[in-house]
Design a protein around this motif. Structure first.
Motif, short mmCIF file in Angstrom:
data_model
loop_
_atom_site.label_atom_id
_atom_site.label_comp_id
_atom_site.label_asym_id
_atom_site.label_seq_id
_atom_site.Cartn_x
_atom_site.Cartn_y
_atom_site.Cartn_z
N ARG A 243 32.01 36.64 38.74
CA ARG A 243 32.48 37.57 37.71
C ARG A 243 32.70 36.85 36.38
O ARG A 243 32.34 37.36 35.32
CB ARG A 243 33.76 38.27 38.16
N ASP A 244 33.32 35.66 36.45
CA ASP A 244 33.54 34.88 35.22
C ASP A 244 32.22 34.50 34.57
O ASP A 244 32.06 34.60 33.34
CB ASP A 244 34.35 33.61 35.53
N GLY A 245 31.26 34.07 35.39
CA GLY A 245 29.95 33.70 34.86
C GLY A 245 29.23 34.88 34.24
O GLY A 245 28.60 34.75 33.18
N GLU A 246 29.34 36.05 34.87
CA GLU A 246 28.69 37.25 34.32
C GLU A 246 29.28 37.59 32.95
O GLU A 246 28.54 37.93 32.01
CB GLU A 246 28.87 38.42 35.28
N LYS A 247 30.61 37.47 32.80
CA LYS A 247 31.24 37.76 31.51
C LYS A 247 30.78 36.78 30.43
O LYS A 247 30.52 37.16 29.29
CB LYS A 247 32.76 37.71 31.65
N MET A 248 30.68 35.49 30.82
CA MET A 248 30.23 34.48 29.86
C MET A 248 28.79 34.76 29.40
O MET A 248 28.49 34.72 28.20
CB MET A 248 30.31 33.09 30.48
N LEU A 249 27.91 35.08 30.36
CA LEU A 249 26.51 35.34 30.01
C LEU A 249 26.35 36.67 29.29
O LEU A 249 25.51 36.79 28.38
CB LEU A 249 25.66 35.31 31.28
N GLN A 250 27.13 37.66 29.67
CA GLN A 250 27.10 38.96 28.99
C GLN A 250 27.46 38.79 27.51
O GLN A 250 26.81 39.34 26.63
CB GLN A 250 28.08 39.91 29.67
#
Length: 200
Positions: free
Chosen positions: A131-138
């Motif tokens: 989830r953290d990675g998705e937010k960073m990439l988003q």
């Protein structure tokens, strides 16, 4: 002058304490697994990642075996009709890497590290890190697409992570398109660009 002399020891104490804590956390992050590190792993990761992380995979016996690239596409709304269209895929990491190679201390280097850290988290097995990675990439993809289509009404973004194996020494002269690639695409995510300036 006396007030300045009284202030100096306090400032020096705060600076020395901050440096001691910083180096203690970084050294702890580099040590092998131990009870103290395992107990405080989340706090250590939040402090060290992405600016102070060290990836030792450059060296034998476990050199880097794959390359990851981030692309993204957008859903854009037509201002007259409101019709939503999907754009082509845009390479996010390629231009950043090129700029970083030309200027090692540029802001692109910081953004590239942010994306690398986001890719590592997004592809991990831990759901919280995903989830953290998705937010960073988003955030990174939204900001890059906002500059790419600055005059468009972007509503959503989608991520594509391309993983390509690094060829073995014997295969080093083979063309890039002969090497297997794996694609991982996200769902459509809300358009959420960063507020600060994105490197051009």
């Amino acid at each position: 002058m006396r007030q300045r002399n009284k202030l100096f020891p306090a400032v020096a104490f705060v600076a020395i304490t901050a440096l001691t804590v910083h180096f203690a956390v970084v050294i702890l992050s580099l040590t092998p697994d131990n009870p103290v590190k395992n107990r405080h792993q989340d706090a250590i990761n939040k402090y060290t990642d992405p600016l102070f992380t060290q990836n030792w995979m450059l060296f034998a016996p476990n050199p880097v075996s794959q390359h990851r690239n981030l692309s993204a596409q957008a859903r854009i709304a037509n201002p007259q009709s409101g019709e939503i269209t999907e754009t082509e895929w845009v390479d996010i990491t390629g231009p950043l890497i090129k700029e970083k190679q030309e200027n090692r201390i540029s802001s692109e280097a910081i953004v590239a590290r942010h994306i690398i850290s986001g890719l590592r988290a997004y592809l991990s097995k831990d759901k919280g890190r995903q989830r953290d990675g998705e937010k960073m990439l988003q955030r990174a993809a939204s900001t890059a697409l906002a500059h790419h289509w600055s005059d468009q009404d972007i509503r959503e973004v989608r991520l594509r992570i391309i993983t390509q194996a690094v060829p073995s020494f014997q295969e080093r002269y083979l063309p890039d398109d002969s090497i297997q690639r794996n694609f991982h695409e996200s769902d459509w995510l809300p358009f959420a660009p960063a507020e600060e300036e994105w490197p051009r």
